[in-house]
Write a protein that holds these residues in place. Structure first.
Motif, PDB file in Angstrom:
ATOM      1  N   SER A  81       0.857  -1.191   0.000  1.00  0.00           N
ATOM      2  CA  SER A  81       0.000   0.000   0.000  1.00  0.00           C
ATOM      3  C   SER A  81       0.889   1.235   0.000  1.00  0.00           C
ATOM      4  N   PRO A  82       0.379   2.399  -0.431  1.00  0.00           N
ATOM      5  CA  PRO A  82       1.192   3.615  -0.429  1.00  0.00           C
ATOM      6  C   PRO A  82       1.625   3.996   0.985  1.00  0.00           C
ATOM      7  N   ALA A  83       2.853   4.486   1.121  1.00  0.00           N
ATOM      8  CA  ALA A  83       3.336   4.917   2.429  1.00  0.00           C
ATOM      9  C   ALA A  83       2.569   6.128   2.935  1.00  0.00           C
ATOM     10  N   THR A  84       2.037   6.927   2.018  1.00  0.00           N
ATOM     11  CA  THR A  84       1.200   8.070   2.398  1.00  0.00           C
ATOM     12  C   THR A  84      -0.250   7.664   2.267  1.00  0.00           C
ATOM     13  N   PRO A  85      -0.984   7.540   3.400  1.00  0.00           N
ATOM     14  CA  PRO A  85      -2.380   7.086   3.336  1.00  0.00           C
ATOM     15  C   PRO A  85      -3.218   7.957   2.405  1.00  0.00           C
ATOM     16  N   GLY A  86      -4.146   7.306   1.689  1.00  0.00           N
ATOM     17  CA  GLY A  86      -5.050   8.028   0.799  1.00  0.00           C
ATOM     18  C   GLY A  86      -4.532   8.169  -0.614  1.00  0.00           C
ATOM     19  N   THR A  87      -3.247   7.863  -0.851  1.00  0.00           N
ATOM     20  CA  THR A  87      -2.671   7.953  -2.186  1.00  0.00           C
ATOM     21  C   THR A  87      -3.139   6.773  -3.034  1.00  0.00           C
ATOM     22  N   ARG A  88      -3.467   7.044  -4.275  1.00  0.00           N
ATOM     23  CA  ARG A  88      -3.819   5.956  -5.189  1.00  0.00           C
ATOM     24  C   ARG A  88      -2.554   5.357  -5.778  1.00  0.00           C
ATOM     25  N   LEU A  89      -2.553   4.067  -5.966  1.00  0.00           N
ATOM     26  CA  LEU A  89      -1.368   3.401  -6.493  1.00  0.00           C
ATOM     27  C   LEU A  89      -1.026   3.854  -7.907  1.00  0.00           C
ATOM     28  N   GLU A  90      -2.015   4.330  -8.661  1.00  0.00           N
ATOM     29  CA  GLU A  90      -1.749   4.788 -10.020  1.00  0.00           C
ATOM     30  C   GLU A  90      -0.834   6.005 -10.047  1.00  0.00           C
ATOM     31  N   ALA A  91      -0.737   6.714  -8.908  1.00  0.00           N
ATOM     32  CA  ALA A  91       0.115   7.900  -8.829  1.00  0.00           C
ATOM     33  C   ALA A  91       1.556   7.558  -8.463  1.00  0.00           C
ATOM     34  N   LEU A  92       1.862   6.282  -8.233  1.00  0.00           N
ATOM     35  CA  LEU A  92       3.179   5.852  -7.778  1.00  0.00           C
ATOM     36  C   LEU A  92       3.817   4.928  -8.808  1.00  0.00           C
ATOM     37  N   PRO A  93       5.127   4.682  -8.679  1.00  0.00           N
ATOM     38  CA  PRO A  93       5.745   3.674  -9.559  1.00  0.00           C
ATOM     39  C   PRO A  93       5.098   2.309  -9.355  1.00  0.00           C
ATOM     40  N   VAL A  94       5.177   1.461 -10.357  1.00  0.00           N
ATOM     41  CA  VAL A  94       4.650   0.109 -10.221  1.00  0.00           C
ATOM     42  C   VAL A  94       5.469  -0.637  -9.161  1.00  0.00           C
ATOM     43  N   PRO A  95       4.811  -1.215  -8.159  1.00  0.00           N
ATOM     44  CA  PRO A  95       5.567  -1.948  -7.133  1.00  0.00           C
ATOM     45  C   PRO A  95       6.122  -3.254  -7.695  1.00  0.00           C
ATOM     46  N   VAL A  96       7.404  -3.480  -7.495  1.00  0.00           N
ATOM     47  CA  VAL A  96       8.073  -4.676  -8.013  1.00  0.00           C
ATOM     48  C   VAL A  96       8.485  -5.555  -6.840  1.00  0.00           C
ATOM     49  N   LEU A  97       8.040  -6.792  -6.860  1.00  0.00           N
ATOM     50  CA  LEU A  97       8.363  -7.754  -5.809  1.00  0.00           C
ATOM     51  C   LEU A  97       9.513  -8.647  -6.255  1.00  0.00           C
ATOM     52  N   THR A  98      10.540  -8.765  -5.409  1.00  0.00           N
ATOM     53  CA  THR A  98      11.593  -9.748  -5.632  1.00  0.00           C
ATOM     54  C   THR A  98      11.619 -10.698  -4.444  1.00  0.00           C
ATOM     55  N   VAL A  99      11.913 -11.954  -4.741  1.00  0.00           N
ATOM     56  CA  VAL A  99      11.977 -12.998  -3.720  1.00  0.00           C
ATOM     57  C   VAL A  99      13.373 -13.593  -3.751  1.00  0.00           C
ATOM     58  N   ALA A 100      14.062 -13.497  -2.617  1.00  0.00           N
ATOM     59  CA  ALA A 100      15.420 -14.024  -2.519  1.00  0.00           C
ATOM     60  C   ALA A 100      15.461 -15.175  -1.532  1.00  0.00           C
ATOM     61  N   GLY A 101      16.345 -16.150  -1.781  1.00  0.00           N
ATOM     62  CA  GLY A 101      16.506 -17.279  -0.886  1.00  0.00           C
ATOM     63  C   GLY A 101      17.440 -16.962   0.257  1.00  0.00           C
ATOM     64  N   SER A 102      17.688 -17.952   1.088  1.00  0.00           N
ATOM     65  CA  SER A 102      18.524 -17.737   2.269  1.00  0.00           C
ATOM     66  C   SER A 102      19.959 -17.385   1.895  1.00  0.00           C
ATOM     67  N   GLY A 103      20.392 -17.781   0.685  1.00  0.00           N
ATOM     68  CA  GLY A 103      21.738 -17.443   0.241  1.00  0.00           C
ATOM     69  C   GLY A 103      21.853 -16.081  -0.386  1.00  0.00           C
ATOM     70  N   GLY A 104      20.735 -15.370  -0.532  1.00  0.00           N
ATOM     71  CA  GLY A 104      20.752 -14.026  -1.090  1.00  0.00           C
ATOM     72  C   GLY A 104      20.446 -13.947  -2.572  1.00  0.00           C
ATOM     73  N   GLY A 105      20.470 -15.064  -3.279  1.00  0.00           N
ATOM     74  CA  GLY A 105      20.174 -15.044  -4.705  1.00  0.00           C
ATOM     75  C   GLY A 105      18.701 -14.833  -4.979  1.00  0.00           C
ATOM     76  N   VAL A 106      18.388 -14.042  -6.009  1.00  0.00           N
ATOM     77  CA  VAL A 106      16.999 -13.759  -6.354  1.00  0.00           C
ATOM     78  C   VAL A 106      16.394 -14.984  -7.032  1.00  0.00           C
ATOM     79  N   LEU A 107      15.278 -15.454  -6.490  1.00  0.00           N
ATOM     80  CA  LEU A 107      14.591 -16.634  -7.004  1.00  0.00           C
ATOM     81  C   LEU A 107      13.503 -16.290  -8.006  1.00  0.00           C
ATOM     82  N   ALA A 108      12.780 -15.201  -7.736  1.00  0.00           N
ATOM     83  CA  ALA A 108      11.637 -14.841  -8.575  1.00  0.00           C
ATOM     84  C   ALA A 108      11.393 -13.348  -8.488  1.00  0.00           C
ATOM     85  N   ARG A 109      10.748 -12.839  -9.529  1.00  0.00           N
ATOM     86  CA  ARG A 109      10.374 -11.428  -9.563  1.00  0.00           C
ATOM     87  C   ARG A 109       8.984 -11.314 -10.166  1.00  0.00           C
ATOM     88  N   PHE A 110       8.214 -10.354  -9.664  1.00  0.00           N
ATOM     89  CA  PHE A 110       6.878 -10.118 -10.209  1.00  0.00           C
ATOM     90  C   PHE A 110       6.673  -8.626 -10.388  1.00  0.00           C
TER      91      PHE A 110
END
Length: 451
Positions: A81-110
């Motif tokens: 959710s936006p860090a500033t309450p009431g902000t619409r997500l369309e006004a912000l950059p697209v949120p990018v999720l990365t998933v890293a394993g215990s060794g630090g390597g990136v496993l997946a991105r969305f």
């Protein structure tokens, strides 16, 4: 590294996982059981409650160790959710999720599709599969803040009495759920029944006296229903698709719920769940899902639109299973052979190669959002049959979309001269059936014949 698309999933390795979403966002996770509901306040991890067993939030990263989650945990939903309450997500950059394993390597991105006026996005969910865990990309938006998400996961959102005069600031040190709508601006989560449970209780009050199995609310369907209701409210009208062409069935597929059967109600006007249910029950056609023994999950949501009108979306579904798909396709074959018997023709024998080609075509129409005998790259029915190893020299194909039962789709084909001719063609001796749900029409059927 896997680049995920909405609805895509990948198996995760054992050990702790680091889920990161950089940017002007607040990251949260919700831990639920197999029923899609929280067990208590400790299942909600956000900035005012940054650590619970098995999950810890630090800045833009939440670390989840499935082995340390509370007993009975089956899913961990990642919420942004936006860090500033009431902000619409369309006004912000697209949120990018990365998933890293215990060794630090990136496993997946969305990278989800760019959000619209939503104020919360369900990015992904970790879910238990056997003894391991997988991650599924979601990209499901909410228009009414974390309070709406919390309610749909079984959290009772109650006013903590502190007032709502914090305009743009985060709530105080209590475990508070911020929201885009003022009535929930300083709300505190407590585990308990949510609005989705109230709806299913009313549905089950109708089903139980008739001896029908009870339904439950699935959080993925609730999320899809809420997102579609919000899209209709934004347009100020009932619509099968949002302004961007996203249909209700697209939202269901993006939520990760694969349907075997699905029905929906799109309604405006009723002010309460009881009034909505009463409206549906007043008409035999609208009441049909209430009394359908095949329905396993039911979900409803409403969002206020211009002038205060409420826009409702209800979903009725059973999950896709191999056994359920086999029974449904066998029913289509049986009904088809009944039509041939009535015309004095020999029955068609099932052919697993034709079935594989038919299923692949239904899946492809859903995945690539088209409806045609010819695929986008030019593949024809006989090409698909040959690729599946079917040796038949003569091939015919019927397709259909939108029908919600085997009886409905066969009757529709029989009412169409061209499709009827295929079903009653004396030369055909073999058949394969394909069926998939999603995309714009909800259901996609393929009937492939061979000589």
């Amino acid at each position: 590294m896997y680049d995920l698309v909405a609805g895509g999933n990948v198996t995760l390795p054992d050990g702790a996982l680091a889920l990161r979403v950089p940017g002007p966002f607040d990251l949260s996770v919700i831990v639920t059981g197999e029923n899609g509901k929280v067990a208590g306040d400790a299942d909600f991890v956000f900035y005012n409650q940054p650590a619970v067993p098995g999950a810890r939030l630090a800045g833009d990263t939440v670390t989840v160790d499935p082995r340390g989650l509370r007993a009975g945990a089956a899913r961990v939903t990642v919420v942004v959710s936006p860090a500033t309450p009431g902000t619409r997500l369309e006004a912000l950059p697209v949120p990018v999720l990365t998933v890293a394993g215990s060794g630090g390597g990136v496993l997946a991105r969305f990278v989800p599709p760019r959000p619209g006026p939503e104020t919360v996005l369900l990015l992904a969910e970790l879910y238990r599969r056997g003894t391991g865990w997988k991650i599924r990309a979601l990209g499901q938006g909410y228009a009414d803040g974390l309070a709406g998400v919390a309610r749909d996961f079984g959290v009772d959102v109650a006013d903590d009495g502190a007032g709502s005069g914090t305009s743009g600031a985060r709530p105080g040190p209590v475990a508070a759920v911020p929201a885009a709508r003022a009535p929930y601006a300083n709300a505190t989560p407590h585990a308990g029944p949510g609005a989705a449970d109230a709806f299913t209780a009313l549905v089950n009050a109708e089903r139980t006296p008739a001896g029908l199995p009870p339904v439950t609310a699935d959080h993925r369907l609730v999320a899809a229903a809420r997102a579609h209701a919000a899209a209709m409210a934004a347009q100020g009208r009932l619509a099968a698709e949002g302004p961007d062409g996203t249909s209700l069935h697209h939202r269901v597929a993006a939520s990760g719920y694969r349907c075997l059967t699905v029905a929906e109600h799109l309604v405006s006007g009723p002010r309460t769940p009881a009034a909505f249910v009463a409206y549906c029950l007043a008409d035999p056609e609208r009441a049909r899902p209430f009394r359908d023994p095949a329905v396993v999950h039911a979900a409803a949501a409403h969002v206020s639109g211009p002038g205060g009108d409420l826009y409702w979306t209800a979903l009725w579904a059973a999950p896709m299973t191999p056994g359920g798909l086999a029974r449904l396709t066998a029913e289509v074959t049986a009904l088809t052979n009944a039509e041939r018997a009535a015309a004095g023709l020999r029955p068609l024998a099932g052919d697993h190669r034709l079935a594989a080609a038919a299923q692949a075509h239904s899946d492809d129409m859903v995945a690539r959002d088209f409806y045609a005998h010819t695929s986008p790259e030019g593949s024809e029915p006989w090409d698909r049959a040959r690729a599946a190893g079917a040796p038949h020299p003569g091939i015919g194909e019927n397709i259909a979309c939108g029908q919600r039962s085997a009886a409905e789709v066969v009757q529709g084909w029989m009412n169409s001269p061209g499709h009827r001719a295929n079903i009653l063609k004396p030369d055909f001796a073999y058949i394969g059936i394909g069926y998939a749900t999603g995309s714009s029409a909800g259901t996609y059927w393929t009937q492939l014949f061979g000589t």
